[in-house]
Write a protein that holds these residues in place. Sequence first.
Motif, PDB file in Angstrom:
ATOM      1  N   ALA A   5       0.855  -1.181   0.000  1.00 26.92           N
ATOM      2  CA  ALA A   5       0.000   0.000   0.000  1.00 26.92           C
ATOM      3  C   ALA A   5       0.890   1.229   0.000  1.00 26.92           C
ATOM      4  N   VAL A   6       0.785   2.022  -1.034  1.00 23.33           N
ATOM      5  CA  VAL A   6       1.543   3.255  -1.109  1.00 23.33           C
ATOM      6  C   VAL A   6       0.540   4.387  -1.012  1.00 23.33           C
ATOM      7  N   LEU A   7       0.607   5.113   0.085  1.00 27.40           N
ATOM      8  CA  LEU A   7      -0.322   6.197   0.319  1.00 27.40           C
ATOM      9  C   LEU A   7       0.307   7.501  -0.113  1.00 27.40           C
ATOM     10  N   CYS A   8      -0.486   8.353  -0.773  1.00 25.44           N
ATOM     11  CA  CYS A   8       0.068   9.564  -1.343  1.00 25.44           C
ATOM     12  C   CYS A   8      -1.033  10.594  -1.515  1.00 25.44           C
ATOM     13  N   ALA A   9      -0.787  11.809  -1.121  1.00 29.44           N
ATOM     14  CA  ALA A   9      -1.766  12.882  -1.296  1.00 29.44           C
ATOM     15  C   ALA A   9      -1.741  13.361  -2.740  1.00 29.44           C
ATOM     16  N   ALA A  10      -2.768  14.079  -3.139  1.00 27.93           N
ATOM     17  CA  ALA A  10      -2.837  14.597  -4.507  1.00 27.93           C
ATOM     18  C   ALA A  10      -1.591  15.417  -4.806  1.00 27.93           C
ATOM     19  N   GLY A  11      -1.059  15.218  -6.002  1.00 27.57           N
ATOM     20  CA  GLY A  11       0.116  15.972  -6.425  1.00 27.57           C
ATOM     21  C   GLY A  11       1.415  15.416  -5.891  1.00 27.57           C
ATOM     22  N   CYS A  12       1.434  14.200  -5.399  1.00 26.53           N
ATOM     23  CA  CYS A  12       2.663  13.663  -4.846  1.00 26.53           C
ATOM     24  C   CYS A  12       3.693  13.443  -5.939  1.00 26.53           C
ATOM     25  N   SER A  13       4.960  13.484  -5.549  1.00 27.90           N
ATOM     26  CA  SER A  13       6.036  13.300  -6.513  1.00 27.90           C
ATOM     27  C   SER A  13       7.135  12.495  -5.871  1.00 27.90           C
ATOM     28  N   GLY A  14       8.352  12.675  -6.336  1.00 26.16           N
ATOM     29  CA  GLY A  14       9.471  11.886  -5.858  1.00 26.16           C
ATOM     30  C   GLY A  14       9.968  12.255  -4.479  1.00 26.16           C
ATOM     31  N   SER A  15       9.428  13.281  -3.851  1.00 27.85           N
ATOM     32  CA  SER A  15       9.861  13.619  -2.502  1.00 27.85           C
ATOM     33  C   SER A  15       8.676  13.531  -1.573  1.00 27.85           C
ATOM     34  N   GLY A  16       8.956  13.361  -0.310  1.00 26.65           N
ATOM     35  CA  GLY A  16       7.883  13.267   0.669  1.00 26.65           C
ATOM     36  C   GLY A  16       8.124  12.121   1.613  1.00 26.65           C
ATOM     37  N   PRO A  17       7.124  11.823   2.438  1.00 27.60           N
ATOM     38  CA  PRO A  17       7.301  10.769   3.427  1.00 27.60           C
ATOM     39  C   PRO A  17       7.386   9.394   2.765  1.00 27.60           C
ATOM     40  N   ALA A  18       8.042   8.491   3.453  1.00 28.53           N
ATOM     41  CA  ALA A  18       8.144   7.119   2.982  1.00 28.53           C
ATOM     42  C   ALA A  18       6.780   6.447   3.083  1.00 28.53           C
ATOM     43  N   PRO A  19       6.490   5.516   2.180  1.00 25.52           N
ATOM     44  CA  PRO A  19       5.207   4.816   2.241  1.00 25.52           C
ATOM     45  C   PRO A  19       5.153   3.816   3.397  1.00 25.52           C
ATOM     46  N   ARG A  20       3.958   3.410   3.763  1.00 27.06           N
ATOM     47  CA  ARG A  20       3.750   2.308   4.703  1.00 27.06           C
ATOM     48  C   ARG A  20       3.543   1.054   3.873  1.00 27.06           C
ATOM     49  N   VAL A  21       4.189  -0.030   4.253  1.00 34.97           N
ATOM     50  CA  VAL A  21       4.029  -1.292   3.532  1.00 34.97           C
ATOM     51  C   VAL A  21       3.858  -2.441   4.517  1.00 34.97           C
ATOM     52  N   ALA A  22       3.254  -3.499   4.040  1.00 33.36           N
ATOM     53  CA  ALA A  22       3.120  -4.715   4.844  1.00 33.36           C
ATOM     54  C   ALA A  22       4.473  -5.430   4.866  1.00 33.36           C
ATOM     55  N   VAL A  23       4.939  -5.779   6.044  1.00 30.56           N
ATOM     56  CA  VAL A  23       6.205  -6.492   6.191  1.00 30.56           C
ATOM     57  C   VAL A  23       5.936  -7.983   5.996  1.00 30.56           C
ATOM     58  N   PRO A  24       6.654  -8.630   5.073  1.00 32.23           N
ATOM     59  CA  PRO A  24       6.466 -10.070   4.857  1.00 32.23           C
ATOM     60  C   PRO A  24       6.820 -10.874   6.113  1.00 32.23           C
ATOM     61  N   GLN A  25       6.323 -12.089   6.192  1.00 28.94           N
ATOM     62  CA  GLN A  25       6.626 -12.994   7.297  1.00 28.94           C
ATOM     63  C   GLN A  25       7.109 -14.327   6.734  1.00 28.94           C
ATOM     64  N   PRO A  26       8.333 -14.321   6.179  1.00 29.22           N
ATOM     65  CA  PRO A  26       8.856 -15.544   5.555  1.00 29.22           C
ATOM     66  C   PRO A  26       9.358 -16.553   6.584  1.00 29.22           C
ATOM     67  N   PRO A  27       9.619 -17.789   6.138  1.00 28.55           N
ATOM     68  CA  PRO A  27      10.254 -18.782   7.006  1.00 28.55           C
ATOM     69  C   PRO A  27      11.641 -18.291   7.429  1.00 28.55           C
ATOM     70  N   GLU A  49      16.707   8.622  -4.002  1.00 29.94           N
ATOM     71  CA  GLU A  49      17.472   8.389  -2.768  1.00 29.94           C
ATOM     72  C   GLU A  49      16.750   7.374  -1.885  1.00 29.94           C
ATOM     73  N   ARG A  50      17.514   6.703  -1.041  1.00 33.36           N
ATOM     74  CA  ARG A  50      16.958   5.723  -0.103  1.00 33.36           C
ATOM     75  C   ARG A  50      15.948   6.420   0.801  1.00 33.36           C
ATOM     76  N   ASN A  51      14.784   5.814   0.955  1.00 34.70           N
ATOM     77  CA  ASN A  51      13.682   6.343   1.761  1.00 34.70           C
ATOM     78  C   ASN A  51      12.872   5.142   2.239  1.00 34.70           C
ATOM     79  N   ASP A  52      13.395   4.430   3.243  1.00 38.56           N
ATOM     80  CA  ASP A  52      12.785   3.179   3.678  1.00 38.56           C
ATOM     81  C   ASP A  52      11.366   3.365   4.193  1.00 38.56           C
ATOM     82  N   PRO A  53      10.497   2.413   3.854  1.00 39.39           N
ATOM     83  CA  PRO A  53       9.105   2.492   4.287  1.00 39.39           C
ATOM     84  C   PRO A  53       8.970   2.205   5.777  1.00 39.39           C
ATOM     85  N   SER A  54       7.793   2.464   6.266  1.00 35.72           N
ATOM     86  CA  SER A  54       7.509   2.099   7.649  1.00 35.72           C
ATOM     87  C   SER A  54       6.479   0.988   7.629  1.00 35.72           C
ATOM     88  N   PRO A  55       6.487   0.132   8.626  1.00 34.21           N
ATOM     89  CA  PRO A  55       7.445   0.113   9.728  1.00 34.21           C
ATOM     90  C   PRO A  55       8.827  -0.351   9.263  1.00 34.21           C
TER      91      PRO A  55
END
Length: 148
Positions: A5-27, A49-55
């Motif tokens: 899930a990448v959340l973004c307000a109208a007019g978003c571009s290459g800068s801004g807060p990092a997205p929230r993503v579901a963290v996988p649960q592998p073996p 540039e590096r912009n790690d998602p949360s969590p």
Amino acid sequence: MPAVAVLCAAGCSGSGPAPRVAVPQPPKDQVEVCRALHRELPAKVGGQERNDPSPASDLTAGWGAGDASIVLRCGIPRPKEMSDPRSEAVEADGVNWLVQQEPTSGQTFTTTYRAAYVQVSMGARFAQDGTPIAQFAAAVKKTDPSTV
């Protein structure tokens, strides 16, 4: 459809807060592969540039934001599309990737023939440009050798 899930307000571009993503649960054996991959990932991908998602997690990484976001998730379940002989795939610098076009949000690439499935989702800015995927090849080959 990928579970990113990448959340973004109208007019978003290459800068801004990092997205929230579901963290996988592998073996557990895949977690170690993913941690090693995380340490080898590039600081910049597709000009972003590096912009790690949360969590924060060793199983996820990110670059850019908004429509220019690139999000990596390591240790995802095997996509069902890998069993479809009509699925598209590409090879980028020695790494094979399943390609899934997202109609409005860009492209998703998932490694094939590896111990852990690595998924890279690219925002709409990369809808017709998969070239950044090659920038992951060295890290993938070093930390998750081919199974074929």
